[in-house]
Design a protein around this motif. Structure first.
Motif, mmCIF file in Angstrom:
data_model
loop_
_atom_site.group_PDB
_atom_site.id
_atom_site.type_symbol
_atom_site.label_atom_id
_atom_site.label_comp_id
_atom_site.label_asym_id
_atom_site.label_seq_id
_atom_site.Cartn_x
_atom_site.Cartn_y
_atom_site.Cartn_z
ATOM 1 N N GLU A 53 0.759 -1.850 0.410
ATOM 2 C CA GLU A 53 -0.282 -0.074 -0.245
ATOM 3 C C GLU A 53 0.898 1.069 -0.050
ATOM 4 O O GLU A 53 0.012 2.751 -0.714
ATOM 5 N N THR A 54 2.098 0.922 0.882
ATOM 6 C CA THR A 54 2.659 2.104 0.301
ATOM 7 C C THR A 54 4.032 2.344 -0.121
ATOM 8 O O THR A 54 5.039 3.616 -0.247
ATOM 9 N N ALA A 55 4.192 1.409 -1.327
ATOM 10 C CA ALA A 55 5.292 1.064 -2.339
ATOM 11 C C ALA A 55 6.173 0.901 -1.703
ATOM 12 O O ALA A 55 7.595 2.045 -2.311
ATOM 13 N N GLU A 56 6.772 0.567 -0.903
ATOM 14 C CA GLU A 56 8.239 0.634 -0.204
ATOM 15 C C GLU A 56 8.901 -0.623 -1.198
ATOM 16 O O GLU A 56 8.612 -1.420 -1.801
ATOM 17 N N PRO A 57 10.486 -0.048 -1.106
ATOM 18 C CA PRO A 57 11.552 -0.616 -2.193
ATOM 19 C C PRO A 57 10.960 -2.024 -1.072
ATOM 20 O O PRO A 57 10.941 -2.541 0.226
ATOM 21 N N GLY A 58 11.261 -3.667 -1.706
ATOM 22 C CA GLY A 58 11.194 -4.882 -1.467
ATOM 23 C C GLY A 58 10.022 -5.547 -1.638
ATOM 24 O O GLY A 58 9.901 -6.899 -1.046
ATOM 25 N N THR A 59 9.475 -4.596 -2.050
ATOM 26 C CA THR A 59 7.447 -4.885 -2.438
ATOM 27 C C THR A 59 7.109 -4.907 -3.894
ATOM 28 O O THR A 59 5.973 -5.593 -4.376
ATOM 29 N N ILE A 60 8.358 -4.374 -4.367
ATOM 30 C CA ILE A 60 7.628 -4.032 -5.523
ATOM 31 C C ILE A 60 8.033 -4.705 -7.222
ATOM 32 O O ILE A 60 9.060 -5.684 -7.036
ATOM 33 N N LEU A 61 7.658 -5.540 -7.923
ATOM 34 C CA LEU A 61 7.142 -6.041 -9.048
ATOM 35 C C LEU A 61 6.852 -5.295 -10.096
ATOM 36 O O LEU A 61 5.003 -5.417 -9.647
ATOM 37 N N THR A 62 7.981 -5.833 -11.492
ATOM 38 C CA THR A 62 6.960 -5.050 -12.201
ATOM 39 C C THR A 62 7.327 -5.680 -13.605
ATOM 40 O O THR A 62 7.800 -6.770 -13.577
ATOM 41 N N PHE A 63 6.106 -4.966 -14.868
ATOM 42 C CA PHE A 63 5.826 -6.010 -16.004
ATOM 43 C C PHE A 63 6.572 -5.036 -16.697
ATOM 44 O O PHE A 63 5.878 -4.121 -17.275
ATOM 45 N N PHE A 64 6.897 -5.373 -18.374
ATOM 46 C CA PHE A 64 6.687 -5.180 -19.455
ATOM 47 C C PHE A 64 5.987 -6.257 -20.264
ATOM 48 O O PHE A 64 6.162 -7.153 -20.451
ATOM 49 N N PRO A 65 4.108 -5.296 -20.337
ATOM 50 C CA PRO A 65 3.069 -6.809 -20.635
ATOM 51 C C PRO A 65 3.282 -5.507 -22.553
ATOM 52 O O PRO A 65 3.355 -4.963 -23.085
ATOM 53 N N PHE A 66 3.444 -7.079 -23.322
ATOM 54 C CA PHE A 66 3.299 -6.933 -24.617
ATOM 55 C C PHE A 66 1.895 -7.913 -25.132
ATOM 56 O O PHE A 66 2.315 -8.983 -24.814
ATOM 57 N N VAL A 67 1.604 -7.487 -25.679
ATOM 58 C CA VAL A 67 0.229 -8.450 -26.376
ATOM 59 C C VAL A 67 -0.024 -9.026 -27.195
ATOM 60 O O VAL A 67 -0.483 -10.039 -26.630
ATOM 61 N N ASP A 68 1.849 -9.019 -27.810
ATOM 62 C CA ASP A 68 2.085 -10.252 -29.314
ATOM 63 C C ASP A 68 2.984 -11.136 -28.506
ATOM 64 O O ASP A 68 3.819 -12.239 -28.769
ATOM 65 N N ALA A 69 3.480 -10.550 -27.217
ATOM 66 C CA ALA A 69 5.028 -11.606 -26.866
ATOM 67 C C ALA A 69 4.635 -13.263 -27.047
ATOM 68 O O ALA A 69 4.034 -13.552 -25.866
ATOM 69 N N GLY A 70 5.650 -13.681 -27.746
ATOM 70 C CA GLY A 70 5.979 -15.036 -27.804
ATOM 71 C C GLY A 70 6.206 -14.946 -25.965
ATOM 72 O O GLY A 70 6.235 -14.722 -25.114
ATOM 73 N N PRO A 71 6.263 -16.323 -25.344
ATOM 74 C CA PRO A 71 6.025 -17.130 -24.143
ATOM 75 C C PRO A 71 7.988 -17.451 -24.284
ATOM 76 O O PRO A 71 8.155 -18.292 -25.494
ATOM 77 N N GLY A 72 8.044 -17.381 -22.748
ATOM 78 C CA GLY A 72 10.212 -17.454 -22.735
ATOM 79 C C GLY A 72 10.074 -18.747 -22.041
ATOM 80 O O GLY A 72 9.283 -19.307 -21.431
ATOM 81 N N ARG A 73 11.300 -18.729 -21.611
ATOM 82 C CA ARG A 73 11.119 -19.998 -21.038
ATOM 83 C C ARG A 73 12.239 -19.897 -20.057
ATOM 84 O O ARG A 73 13.408 -19.495 -20.597
ATOM 85 N N ALA A 74 13.128 -20.028 -18.564
ATOM 86 C CA ALA A 74 13.663 -19.752 -17.580
ATOM 87 C C ALA A 74 14.850 -21.082 -18.343
ATOM 88 O O ALA A 74 14.920 -21.962 -18.946
#
Length: 307
Positions: free
Chosen positions: A54-75
């Motif tokens: 709720e207070t946007a503190e470091p250590g809680t932040i997950l961010t995304f680059f969302p691509f509508v046509d993104a192909g699947p990745g693999r770790a």
């Protein structure tokens, strides 16, 4: 300039498919707050979505680059393969019950270093781990517990984390063909754990939807940040210049195993361009892209967010 030890994670950035599915999962299923709706500063025709507490503190932040046509990745080796949220004391069984009631599949629980872990999948199939902790918190999830790095040879990465960042050896576990080395930052900050895994199972990593782009560690202030840059340059690491990301300053480099590392400053934080109570409601653009707002808003797909 000064540097000390790295206290833990600042944020993790990943790649996803369509942004609406991503938003619904992280704000709905996981109950995170959308703390910033902006664009990829390097490619402003793409959203950059930030989730946190709720207070946007470091250590809680997950961010995304969302691509509508993104192909699947693999770790694969040389990539971060998973992140884990910390479940506060007494809430783990409640999470399992709620997910079961909502017909949301998950694996586990299994035990890892004496803690119970369940794994569910986000809309792109990426693993989302929930780990039982003894931390006391009001929120259903208390930011990050850890991140997992998949390494062909964990030793050089472990050396960087221990001898440079100040992490300590938290032990090793082996099971199901995976060797897991745990490294722990000093102190009690969120996201203090990094797990290094090695496996003989062949896999070739591929960037795409469902993969982690980079892992960001914390620098508490700008002076510390510059101290880290000086130290890492002195050790022969190839670093970027300091880059202004509006909500933090960033430097980037590849750790010895190939994972993209960032060190990000705590200040100025996510309330620098909109009030804390209104975070995530409007599309926020950095000054260099504000003159292009009309064009950017026409290109970005519609996104339904809470009022």
């Amino acid at each position: 300039m000064k540097h000390n030890t790295i206290p833990g994670l600042h944020h993790v950035t990943a790649i996803s498919g369509p942004p609406q599915d991503n938003l619904d999962f992280f704000t709905g299923t996981l109950g995170q707050r959308l703390v910033k709706k902006t664009v990829n500063f390097d490619a402003p025709d793409t959203y950059h979505l930030y989730y946190g507490n709720e207070t946007a503190e470091p250590g809680t932040i997950l961010t995304f680059f969302p691509f509508v046509d993104a192909g699947p990745g693999r770790a694969g080796p040389g990539m971060a393969s998973a992140y884990a949220y910390a479940v506060p004391a007494g809430r783990f069984d409640g999470w399992m019950a709620r997910l079961a009631e909502d017909a949301i599949d998950f694996n586990g629980p299994v035990e890892r270093f004496g803690q119970r872990v369940i794994t569910l999948r986000d809309p792109d199939g990426a693993p989302v781990e929930l780990i039982e902790t003894d931390r006391v918190a009001q929120a259903p999830l208390d930011g990050f517990h850890s991140v997992t790095l998949w390494e062909a040879d964990p030793e050089p990465t472990a050396k960087l984390l221990t001898e440079v960042f100040g992490y300590t050896d938290g032990g090793t576990e082996t099971g199901e063909g995976i060797e897991r080395l745990r490294l722990v930052a000093p102190g009690d900050a969120r996201g203090a754990v990094v797990d290094l895994i090695r496996t003989d199972t062949p896999s070739i990593g591929r960037s795409g939807a469902g993969t982690i782009h980079h892992v960001a560690f914390r620098a508490q202030d700008h002076d510390t940040h510059m101290g880290w840059r000086e130290k890492l340059l002195g050790l022969g690491h190839g670093l970027t210049p300091v880059i202004d990301r509006q909500y933090f300053d960033a430097i980037y480099f590849r750790e010895p195993g190939g994972v993209l590392f960032e060190i990000a400053t705590d200040p100025p934080g996510f309330a620098t361009d909109e009030p804390m109570e209104a975070l995530g409601r409007k599309l926020m653009l950095p000054p260099q892209h504000e003159p292009l707002r009309d064009r950017i808003e026409r290109v970005l797909p519609p996104l339904r967010t809470a009022a």
